[in-house]
Design a protein around this motif. Structure first.
Motif, PDB file in Angstrom:
ATOM      1  N   TYR A   1      31.293  40.582  44.261  1.00 53.47           N
ATOM      2  CA  TYR A   1      31.574  41.940  43.805  1.00 53.47           C
ATOM      3  C   TYR A   1      31.528  42.867  45.019  1.00 53.47           C
ATOM      4  O   TYR A   1      30.622  42.776  45.839  1.00 53.47           O
ATOM      5  CB  TYR A   1      30.535  42.371  42.771  1.00 53.47           C
TER       6      TYR A   1
ATOM      7  N   TRP B   1      36.559  42.825  43.070  1.00 56.87           N
ATOM      8  CA  TRP B   1      35.928  41.580  43.528  1.00 56.87           C
ATOM      9  C   TRP B   1      36.800  40.931  44.587  1.00 56.87           C
ATOM     10  O   TRP B   1      38.031  41.039  44.551  1.00 56.87           O
ATOM     11  CB  TRP B   1      35.786  40.587  42.374  1.00 56.87           C
TER      12      TRP B   1
ATOM     13  N   GLY C   1      37.411  42.684  30.639  1.00 61.94           N
ATOM     14  CA  GLY C   1      36.257  42.753  29.744  1.00 61.94           C
ATOM     15  C   GLY C   1      36.604  43.053  28.296  1.00 61.94           C
ATOM     16  O   GLY C   1      35.762  42.869  27.414  1.00 61.94           O
TER      17      GLY C   1
ATOM     18  N   GLY D   1      33.765  43.638  34.037  1.00 59.59           N
ATOM     19  CA  GLY D   1      33.699  42.184  34.053  1.00 59.59           C
ATOM     20  C   GLY D   1      34.981  41.563  33.564  1.00 59.59           C
ATOM     21  O   GLY D   1      35.859  42.240  33.029  1.00 59.59           O
TER      22      GLY D   1
ATOM     23  N   SER E   1      37.301  37.461  33.971  1.00 61.41           N
ATOM     24  CA  SER E   1      37.355  36.120  34.552  1.00 61.41           C
ATOM     25  C   SER E   1      38.760  35.839  35.058  1.00 61.41           C
ATOM     26  O   SER E   1      39.714  36.521  34.684  1.00 61.41           O
ATOM     27  CB  SER E   1      36.944  35.051  33.535  1.00 61.41           C
TER      28      SER E   1
ATOM     29  N   ALA F   1      33.889  33.730  36.839  1.00 61.41           N
ATOM     30  CA  ALA F   1      33.557  35.008  36.237  1.00 61.41           C
ATOM     31  C   ALA F   1      33.604  36.123  37.275  1.00 61.41           C
ATOM     32  O   ALA F   1      33.275  35.921  38.455  1.00 61.41           O
ATOM     33  CB  ALA F   1      32.163  34.947  35.618  1.00 61.41           C
TER      34      ALA F   1
ATOM     35  N   VAL G   1      31.831  39.585  37.575  1.00 61.65           N
ATOM     36  CA  VAL G   1      30.718  40.305  36.954  1.00 61.65           C
ATOM     37  C   VAL G   1      30.188  41.361  37.924  1.00 61.65           C
ATOM     38  O   VAL G   1      29.786  41.028  39.036  1.00 61.65           O
ATOM     39  CB  VAL G   1      29.572  39.343  36.561  1.00 61.65           C
TER      40      VAL G   1
ATOM     41  N   SER H   1      24.529  45.257  37.077  1.00 63.13           N
ATOM     42  CA  SER H   1      24.141  46.383  36.229  1.00 63.13           C
ATOM     43  C   SER H   1      23.635  47.529  37.095  1.00 63.13           C
ATOM     44  O   SER H   1      23.027  47.314  38.127  1.00 63.13           O
ATOM     45  CB  SER H   1      23.028  45.958  35.276  1.00 63.13           C
TER      46      SER H   1
END
Length: 137
Positions: free
Chosen positions: A29, A43, A69, A106, A108, A131, A133, A136
């Protein structure tokens, strides 16, 4: 002492093998290129394609399925990777880094590479699902 294959498994946790062609993926990320307030997450992914076969292979094209997402699927198709159609000798490998922006935190990616071997056989090689991601806040 850890073997080099153990180290590769840590560096590249996503792996798929098709017809003795191994595709490894590591994803990161990039907070500095992301702006969650503007619904932009980014990413980078590092791919290593290893030719474990007895024949040279050339990567001709790529096909990606990117799922955000919300479950929306974005298909991407094109010639080569990062402007190249690499020829990979037996026992050799090719690495490249690219990126993926999403408007969700998020998702994939997965896909295939179209390859041709030195005998002229054309086949697809799986790119493992990985993935995307964002950490947070």
């Amino acid at each position: 002492m850890a073997s080099s294959s153990d180290a590769l498994a840590v560096l590249f946790p996503n792996v798929a093998v098709t017809r003795d062609i191994k595709v490894r993926v590591a994803v990161s990320y990039l907070a500095e290129q992301s702006n969650p307030q503007l619904d932009r997450w980014f990413w980078s992914y590092h791919i290593r394609i290893e030719n474990c076969s007895d024949l040279s292979v050339q990567l001709l094209s790529r096909s990606w399925s990117i799922v955000d997402g919300r479950g929306a699927i974005h298909e991407v198709h094109g010639e080569g990777v990062v402007g190249e159609t690499p020829l990979i000798a037996p026992g050799g490998s090719f690495d490249y880094v690219s990126g993926c922006p999403l408007d969700t935190a998020g998702g994939s990616m997965s896909g295939t590479y179209r390859m041709v071997d030195e005998d002229g056989s054309i086949f697809d090689v799986d790119i493992p699902r990985f993935a995307l991601v964002a950490p947070s806040a």
